[in-house]
Design a protein around this motif. Structure first.
Motif, mmCIF file in Angstrom:
data_model
loop_
_atom_site.group_PDB
_atom_site.id
_atom_site.type_symbol
_atom_site.label_atom_id
_atom_site.label_comp_id
_atom_site.label_asym_id
_atom_site.label_seq_id
_atom_site.Cartn_x
_atom_site.Cartn_y
_atom_site.Cartn_z
ATOM 1 N N PRO A 16 -20.284 -4.955 17.529
ATOM 2 C CA PRO A 16 -21.398 -5.188 17.208
ATOM 3 C C PRO A 16 -22.185 -5.729 18.468
ATOM 4 N N VAL A 17 -23.301 -5.539 18.445
ATOM 5 C CA VAL A 17 -24.245 -6.235 19.735
ATOM 6 C C VAL A 17 -25.157 -7.097 19.313
ATOM 7 N N VAL A 18 -25.511 -8.333 19.990
ATOM 8 C CA VAL A 18 -26.272 -9.470 19.763
ATOM 9 C C VAL A 18 -27.464 -9.336 20.991
ATOM 10 N N LEU A 19 -28.673 -9.441 20.620
ATOM 11 C CA LEU A 19 -29.307 -9.483 21.892
ATOM 12 C C LEU A 19 -29.825 -11.171 22.125
ATOM 13 N N GLU A 20 -29.451 -11.491 23.580
ATOM 14 C CA GLU A 20 -29.822 -12.637 24.128
ATOM 15 C C GLU A 20 -31.153 -12.401 24.968
ATOM 16 N N ILE A 21 -32.204 -13.101 24.755
ATOM 17 C CA ILE A 21 -33.475 -13.050 25.329
ATOM 18 C C ILE A 21 -33.396 -14.367 26.247
ATOM 19 N N GLY A 22 -33.537 -14.246 27.639
ATOM 20 C CA GLY A 22 -33.710 -15.510 28.519
ATOM 21 C C GLY A 22 -32.241 -15.987 28.765
ATOM 22 N N PHE A 23 -31.600 -15.528 29.617
ATOM 23 C CA PHE A 23 -30.260 -16.169 29.790
ATOM 24 C C PHE A 23 -30.104 -16.903 31.132
ATOM 25 N N VAL B 274 -20.694 -7.533 28.456
ATOM 26 C CA VAL B 274 -22.033 -7.753 28.722
ATOM 27 C C VAL B 274 -22.815 -6.607 29.323
ATOM 28 N N ARG B 275 -23.970 -6.604 29.081
ATOM 29 C CA ARG B 275 -25.056 -5.654 29.672
ATOM 30 C C ARG B 275 -26.102 -6.353 30.072
ATOM 31 N N GLY C 52 -27.087 -17.376 33.824
ATOM 32 C CA GLY C 52 -25.938 -16.661 32.923
ATOM 33 C C GLY C 52 -24.698 -17.329 32.807
ATOM 34 N N GLU C 53 -24.497 -18.444 33.031
ATOM 35 C CA GLU C 53 -23.301 -19.419 32.806
ATOM 36 C C GLU C 53 -23.112 -19.626 31.476
ATOM 37 N N ALA C 54 -23.827 -19.628 30.444
ATOM 38 C CA ALA C 54 -23.815 -19.849 28.927
ATOM 39 C C ALA C 54 -23.321 -18.563 28.603
ATOM 40 N N THR C 55 -24.173 -17.473 29.116
ATOM 41 C CA THR C 55 -23.842 -16.131 28.407
ATOM 42 C C THR C 55 -22.378 -15.622 28.697
#
Length: 258
Positions: free
Chosen positions: A85-92, A135-136, A95-98
């Motif tokens: 399953p893939v979630v989209l994160e907008i504005g990271f 992560v991509r 990147g530490e939290a990601t």
């Protein structure tokens, strides 16, 4: 001496490319392929450190892509796992939290999108250091990604943490969380997908709550119809810490795609 009056002035020049084509993020991946419109972000090309540049040069061809709007992404191929399953994160940001979320939940792929080159390099560096394979990194406009490149019903979640608040009244039309954005996201999200937003700007939090509540494709997970406690799955972010230092209240919103 000839007068310069009447000579055509040169138009705006494209940003200088920092990396060879395909070897790193493009400064303007969609270019002239798509309409010019009001954007919810401002590209930031601040200084890239040697470590960030090395990570971009090494990992971008494998884990990064430009949002050019010219093709449909195959998420199974992108992540190498048709069941993931893939979630989209907008504005990271940086990147530490990601990276923390990806490490805590390796069974979920994170499609992380931003326009900040140092942040892109830093997230790729963190992914390598932590051995993350889920992560991509996408470079460019998330609106074009949702509208042109994501298949309907293919995303299992959407995360928007501390987007630019555009605090001046005349700029608030640039805010990302608008009904039109939610329309696009609703197409890309599968039924039951979790939409998680967070902000430390009170009026933006109220706007987010209003537009999400009014949209027929989303339902608030909170019985009282209000804000949610911060779930343990969302780490404290750098922007959150800055807001807390200023005395801002941080609001989380958790909605489900119906």
């Amino acid at each position: 001496m000839p007068s310069g009056r009447g000579r055509p002035r040169p138009g705006p020049q494209p940003p200088a490319r920092m990396f060879p084509p395909g070897a790193g993020p493009s400064p303007d991946p969609a270019g002239s392929h798509h309409e010019r419109r009001i954007r919810s972000f401002q590209p930031r090309r601040s200084r890239v450190t040697a470590g960030q540049r090395a990570a971009l040069e090494r990992f971008w061809p494998r884990w990064g892509f430009d949002i050019d709007g010219l093709r449909r992404l195959d998420l199974s191929e992108l992540f190498g796992d048709p069941e993931l399953p893939v979630v989209l994160e907008i504005g990271f940001g940086m990147g530490e939290a990601t990276a923390q979320m990806a490490a805590a939940d390796p069974s979920t792929g994170i499609l992380a999108v931003d326009v900040h080159t140092p942040g892109q390099g830093n997230l790729l560096r963190l992914a390598d250091e932590k051995g993350l394979t889920n992560v991509r990194v996408g470079n460019g406009d998330a609106i074009i990604l949702l509208r042109e490149m994501i298949a309907p019903g293919s995303l299992s979640g959407l995360r928007v943490y501390f987007p630019d608040p555009w605090p001046k009244a005349r700029h608030q039309k640039r805010r990302l969380l608008q009904p039109e954005f939610l329309d696009l996201a609703a197409v890309a999200l599968r039924s039951g997908a979790l939409v998680h937003c967070a902000t430390d700007w009170e009026d933006y939090a109220e706007q987010m709550l209003e537009v999400l509540t009014a949209h027929p494709a989303y339902a608030n997970t909170q019985p009282d119809g209000g804000f949610a406690p911060r779930p343990d799955s969302r780490p404290l972010t750098r922007f959150e810490g800055q807001g807390l230092d200023k005395g801002h209240a941080v609001r989380d919103l958790l909605f489900r795609r119906i």
